[in-house]
Design an enzyme around this catalytic site. Sequence first.
Site, PDB file in Angstrom:
ATOM      1  N   TYR A  57       8.597 -73.607 -22.884  1.00  0.00           N
ATOM      2  CA  TYR A  57       9.568 -72.644 -23.591  1.00  0.00           C
ATOM      3  C   TYR A  57       9.730 -71.525 -23.025  1.00  0.00           C
ATOM      4  O   TYR A  57       8.998 -70.883 -22.071  1.00  0.00           O
ATOM      5  CB  TYR A  57       8.588 -72.256 -24.741  1.00  0.00           C
ATOM      6  CG  TYR A  57       8.348 -73.513 -26.090  1.00  0.00           C
ATOM      7  CD1 TYR A  57       9.127 -74.616 -25.670  1.00  0.00           C
ATOM      8  CD2 TYR A  57       7.539 -73.225 -26.859  1.00  0.00           C
ATOM      9  CE1 TYR A  57       8.943 -75.594 -26.703  1.00  0.00           C
ATOM     10  CE2 TYR A  57       7.621 -74.219 -28.062  1.00  0.00           C
ATOM     11  CZ  TYR A  57       8.242 -75.492 -27.937  1.00  0.00           C
ATOM     12  OH  TYR A  57       7.990 -76.445 -28.754  1.00  0.00           O
ATOM     13  N   LEU A 219      20.660 -75.580 -41.165  1.00  0.00           N
ATOM     14  CA  LEU A 219      20.756 -75.898 -42.757  1.00  0.00           C
ATOM     15  C   LEU A 219      21.538 -74.734 -43.118  1.00  0.00           C
ATOM     16  O   LEU A 219      22.189 -74.947 -44.476  1.00  0.00           O
ATOM     17  CB  LEU A 219      19.677 -75.617 -43.154  1.00  0.00           C
ATOM     18  CG  LEU A 219      19.057 -76.475 -44.409  1.00  0.00           C
ATOM     19  CD1 LEU A 219      19.613 -77.721 -44.511  1.00  0.00           C
ATOM     20  CD2 LEU A 219      17.495 -76.462 -44.561  1.00  0.00           C
TER      21      LEU A 219
HETATM   22  N1  LIG Z   1       7.707 -80.708 -30.428  1.00  0.00           N
HETATM   23  C1  LIG Z   1       9.047 -80.528 -30.068  1.00  0.00           C
HETATM   24  O1  LIG Z   1       9.766 -81.310 -29.707  1.00  0.00           O
HETATM   25  C2  LIG Z   1       9.629 -79.265 -30.763  1.00  0.00           C
HETATM   26  C3  LIG Z   1      11.253 -78.870 -30.501  1.00  0.00           C
HETATM   27  C4  LIG Z   1      11.695 -77.940 -31.215  1.00  0.00           C
HETATM   28  C5  LIG Z   1      10.873 -76.966 -31.682  1.00  0.00           C
HETATM   29  N2  LIG Z   1       9.460 -77.117 -31.695  1.00  0.00           N
HETATM   30  C6  LIG Z   1       8.734 -76.187 -32.412  1.00  0.00           C
HETATM   31  O2  LIG Z   1       8.917 -75.798 -33.675  1.00  0.00           O
HETATM   32  C7  LIG Z   1       9.209 -74.566 -34.029  1.00  0.00           C
HETATM   33  C8  LIG Z   1      10.488 -74.232 -34.967  1.00  0.00           C
HETATM   34  O3  LIG Z   1      11.529 -74.874 -34.517  1.00  0.00           O
HETATM   35  P1  LIG Z   1      12.983 -74.246 -34.782  1.00  0.00           P
HETATM   36  O4  LIG Z   1      12.892 -72.992 -34.250  1.00  0.00           O
HETATM   37  O5  LIG Z   1      14.023 -74.938 -34.559  1.00  0.00           O
HETATM   38  O6  LIG Z   1      12.710 -74.024 -36.427  1.00  0.00           O
HETATM   39  P2  LIG Z   1      13.753 -73.572 -37.781  1.00  0.00           P
HETATM   40  O7  LIG Z   1      13.008 -72.820 -38.709  1.00  0.00           O
HETATM   41  O8  LIG Z   1      14.404 -74.918 -38.075  1.00  0.00           O
HETATM   42  O9  LIG Z   1      14.710 -72.862 -37.036  1.00  0.00           O
HETATM   43  C9  LIG Z   1      14.727 -71.293 -36.565  1.00  0.00           C
HETATM   44  C10 LIG Z   1      15.935 -70.900 -36.393  1.00  0.00           C
HETATM   45  O10 LIG Z   1      16.553 -70.852 -38.222  1.00  0.00           O
HETATM   46  C11 LIG Z   1      16.943 -69.268 -38.246  1.00  0.00           C
HETATM   47  N3  LIG Z   1      16.465 -69.110 -39.630  1.00  0.00           N
HETATM   48  C12 LIG Z   1      15.278 -69.092 -40.308  1.00  0.00           C
HETATM   49  N4  LIG Z   1      15.096 -68.345 -41.497  1.00  0.00           N
HETATM   50  C13 LIG Z   1      16.713 -68.236 -41.705  1.00  0.00           C
HETATM   51  C14 LIG Z   1      17.152 -67.809 -42.705  1.00  0.00           C
HETATM   52  N5  LIG Z   1      16.703 -67.351 -44.094  1.00  0.00           N
HETATM   53  N6  LIG Z   1      18.571 -67.536 -42.710  1.00  0.00           N
HETATM   54  C15 LIG Z   1      19.196 -67.801 -41.611  1.00  0.00           C
HETATM   55  N7  LIG Z   1      18.650 -68.436 -40.533  1.00  0.00           N
HETATM   56  C16 LIG Z   1      17.437 -68.721 -40.609  1.00  0.00           C
HETATM   57  C17 LIG Z   1      16.153 -68.738 -37.298  1.00  0.00           C
HETATM   58  O11 LIG Z   1      16.874 -67.504 -37.019  1.00  0.00           O
HETATM   59  P3  LIG Z   1      16.043 -65.940 -36.932  1.00  0.00           P
HETATM   60  O12 LIG Z   1      15.491 -66.133 -35.725  1.00  0.00           O
HETATM   61  O13 LIG Z   1      17.337 -64.935 -36.904  1.00  0.00           O
HETATM   62  O14 LIG Z   1      15.357 -65.809 -38.364  1.00  0.00           O
HETATM   63  C18 LIG Z   1      16.048 -69.520 -36.251  1.00  0.00           C
HETATM   64  O15 LIG Z   1      17.016 -69.229 -35.215  1.00  0.00           O
HETATM   65  C19 LIG Z   1       9.383 -73.862 -32.462  1.00  0.00           C
HETATM   66  O16 LIG Z   1       9.239 -72.583 -32.379  1.00  0.00           O
HETATM   67  C20 LIG Z   1       8.658 -74.468 -31.723  1.00  0.00           C
HETATM   68  O17 LIG Z   1       7.428 -73.869 -31.644  1.00  0.00           O
HETATM   69  C21 LIG Z   1       8.895 -78.157 -31.105  1.00  0.00           C
END
Ligand SMILES: NC(=O)c1ccc[n+]([C@@H]2O[C@H](COP(=O)([O-])OP(=O)(O)OC[C@H]3O[C@@H](n4cnc5c(N)ncnc54)[C@H](OP(=O)(O)O)[C@@H]3O)[C@@H](O)[C@H]2O)c1
Length: 301
Positions: A57, A219
């Site tokens: 990361y 989304l």
């Molecule tokens: N195992 C794997 O292969 C894998 C792959 C990918 C990720 N992960 C893990 O999963 C975690 C979560 O993944 P993700 O970051 O993709 O999660 P996510 O919650 O689907 O997406 C986060 C994004 O959504 C935005 N967001 C959240 N709430 C919002 C709202 N109310 N309105 C508008 N935008 C909003 C955030 O922006 P803001 O920051 O501005 O709130 C951020 O850019 C990662 O941190 C990581 O630890 C694992």
Amino acid sequence: MTTLQCPQASTGGLTLSRIVAGMWRMNEWDMTVAQRILLIEQCLEMGVSSFDHADIYGGYGVEALFGEALQARPDLRQRMQIISKCGIKLISPQRPAHTIQHYDTSFEHIVASAEQSLRALHTDHLDLLLIHRPDPLMDFDEIAEAFTSLIKAGKVKHVGVSNFTRHQFDSLNRRVKLATNQVEFSPLHVTPLFDETFDGLQDLGISPMIWSPLAGGRLFSRADSHGDNLRAVIQGIADKLGQPFASVVFAWIMRLPCAPIPLTGSGRIEAIEIAVRGATIELSRPDWFAILRAARAHEVA
Ligand SMILES: NC(=O)c1ccc[n+]([C@@H]2O[C@H](COP(=O)([O-])OP(=O)(O)OC[C@H]3O[C@@H](n4cnc5c(N)ncnc54)[C@H](OP(=O)(O)O)[C@@H]3O)[C@@H](O)[C@H]2O)c1
């Protein structure tokens, strides 16, 4: 801050918070050490005690950012669970020896990667170590041996996998007890509902961890009629229940009988609180299926 408290979740003998704070994007948050400590403290106060990392990361940088906070405040470590991952080798100035992006699930790499994570995070153990992605060259016996050796040395408490199929999970789980399979799931990615990933884990009494529960933000931003309709359906349910849009999405995920443990992706404590709020909402079957119908753009048969 509200008094909202995140419940705990238990999977494969490991206790995590029901909502896990994902740290993937931490280097984008551009926080000082003091701000990182504040975010960690605010999560802990809300009961969000589990933090998800991976060696890669932030271009091999996020674990060190988090570790800097733990070095300044070592008392925080005992109040949290740390998850990390290994098995992907990226081309990076931090890893000049890498000549091609590839997977490595050899005994040597798993052990060396976990030990490097411990140094970067300023901790003596990981609560959970995951193989990040299934590797076409993976040898289940060799991975089990590496995991067992790390557990015996006290460097890792529990082990698991990420992005594994049901069969891959079962094959490794027969050799070493796995605590979870961390997979992608959201209303824009419903595959694990229908490819036996969730059925298989439910059968074993193991909870999946869910990455990108808000589809990485798509989304909110997907600009086509499918995205518009899905948003309208979720917003309609959110308005009816008087709850935030994203809380309904987290509730939709947590409604599944395999008891998923969703990750958040935001560095904003308000967004993490909205995820925790999802644990307080029980969606009715008609509301749950209305979101599935909008997600797939068709009725169930
Ligand atoms: N195992 C794997 O292969 C894998 C792959 C990918 C990720 N992960 C893990 O999963 C975690 C979560 O993944 P993700 O970051 O993709 O999660 P996510 O919650 O689907 O997406 C986060 C994004 O959504 C935005 N967001 C959240 N709430 C919002 C709202 N109310 N309105 C508008 N935008 C909003 C955030 O922006 P803001 O920051 O501005 O709130 C951020 O850019 C990662 O941190 C990581 O630890 C694992």
